[in-house]
Design a protein around this motif. Sequence first.
Motif, PDB file in Angstrom:
ATOM      1  N   SER A 130      -9.751 -12.436 -11.304  1.00 22.86           N
ATOM      2  CA  SER A 130      -8.582 -13.143 -10.749  1.00 22.86           C
ATOM      3  C   SER A 130      -8.275 -14.451 -10.280  1.00 22.86           C
ATOM      4  N   GLY A 132      -6.922 -11.562  -4.893  1.00 20.49           N
ATOM      5  CA  GLY A 132      -7.905 -10.833  -5.624  1.00 20.49           C
ATOM      6  C   GLY A 132      -8.948 -10.648  -5.231  1.00 20.49           C
ATOM      7  N   SER A 185     -12.034 -10.429  -6.922  1.00 18.21           N
ATOM      8  CA  SER A 185     -12.898 -10.557  -8.108  1.00 18.21           C
ATOM      9  C   SER A 185     -13.288 -11.667  -9.081  1.00 18.21           C
ATOM     10  N   GLY A 198      -0.968  -9.386  -7.406  1.00 21.41           N
ATOM     11  CA  GLY A 198      -2.101  -8.396  -7.101  1.00 21.41           C
ATOM     12  C   GLY A 198      -1.876  -7.582  -8.934  1.00 21.41           C
ATOM     13  N   ARG A 199      -3.203  -6.835  -9.316  1.00 22.48           N
ATOM     14  CA  ARG A 199      -3.177  -6.038 -10.176  1.00 22.48           C
ATOM     15  C   ARG A 199      -4.169  -4.650  -9.193  1.00 22.48           C
ATOM     16  N   ALA A 200      -4.093  -4.352  -8.008  1.00 24.70           N
ATOM     17  CA  ALA A 200      -5.008  -3.840  -8.208  1.00 24.70           C
ATOM     18  C   ALA A 200      -3.990  -2.607  -7.450  1.00 24.70           C
ATOM     19  N   MET A 246       2.136  -5.725  -6.159  1.00 24.25           N
ATOM     20  CA  MET A 246       0.593  -4.982  -7.568  1.00 24.25           C
ATOM     21  C   MET A 246       1.680  -4.907  -8.653  1.00 24.25           C
ATOM     22  N   HIS A 278       0.900  -1.558   0.270  1.00 26.15           N
ATOM     23  CA  HIS A 278      -0.211  -0.193   0.595  1.00 26.15           C
ATOM     24  C   HIS A 278       0.670   1.690   0.206  1.00 26.15           C
ATOM     25  N   THR A 296      -0.990   6.432  -8.038  1.00 26.50           N
ATOM     26  CA  THR A 296      -1.149   5.720  -9.265  1.00 26.50           C
ATOM     27  C   THR A 296       0.094   5.818 -10.472  1.00 26.50           C
TER      28      THR A 296
END
Length: 355
Positions: free
Chosen positions: A190, A185, A187, A116-118, A87, A54, A126
């Motif tokens: 993922s 993920g 969702s 992850g891809r977030a 990420m 994060h 970002t």
Amino acid sequence: MSEVMITSSAPALSVLDLVPVRAGQTSAQAVAASLDLARRADRLGFRRYWFAEHHNMPAVASTTPPVLVAAAAARTQRIRVGSGGVMLPNHSPLVVAEQFAALEALAPGRIDLGIGRAPGSDPVITQLLRQSGTTSDVERFPDHVRDILSLVSPDGAAVRFTSGGTYDVHATPAATGAPEVWLLGSSDYSAQLAAALGLPYVFANHFSGQGLERALDLYRSQFQPSEALRAPRTFLTVNAIAAPTAEEAEARSLPNQRMTARLRMSRPLVAMETVEQALAGADEFDGLADSLMASARANWFVGTGDSVAAQLAVFAARHDVDEVMISPIAGAYDGEPMDAAAGRAQTLELLAAAG
């Protein structure tokens, strides 16, 4: 409190750490507290210890999982350590592969690379993280995962030129093993990608729990065996707090309840409050905040060590998993040492003893 190893009758327990930073605490103190927690988890028999990614959050110091993984690996003997997760759109696949190949060389057979891809932050951060051209193309996420799988393998990868010929690339010169790669993920996307690639998968249930059953069903029903994995493999994450009394556990949950409400209402973020600060600030929140806090709390596991352990066992059986990764979100009281996390350490100790 004496240390008691977790027994095989309970689901295996692991730890997810965001390296929380409370009011008045420095980053150095927060990191010291988390590394102490990793050592404790190692001694208590927890299966793995992962650091999240994060960015730019006053209450979270887990900005660089590879650095924290290296520090935790150097301070532990048995436990698997890794990212929960990196990420990937924020980073070059080759850099990630090189980092985790080096970690595997540092602690052979103990490294997990959760991907992850977030974004792990707000749109401004970002943009700053993704100033590296095609690396920031989220639509290429599956290709980048495949690239990492090849790069971290002892055989490496081959870059093919359109004009003909190839160029060999290795994440490290002479690997004898590779980190275990997991897809993370919250969702359907993922879950389906993990199934298609034949990779182990973790649903981020600690976010909200919405969509859990569907994601697990998609992953298990669509799973395609691979060299890495012959059958579906998954576990779940939860927020958990254990204390000697239910009353103390509920009190230690208040700082995170209030942080969750701030996030969901897009209010300015602050360092994690202490329990006393959370109690003193109760009047500043409205009915919406109270509703958001109650909704978040309903998905958490909070109580005595025995009660939380029993709830986790039921939860694991219901979803047919043999491992649960807890994010120990117990808040601190005023006066507790800044370079330790008494409430989070207590959670691990009580759950280990109850197991």
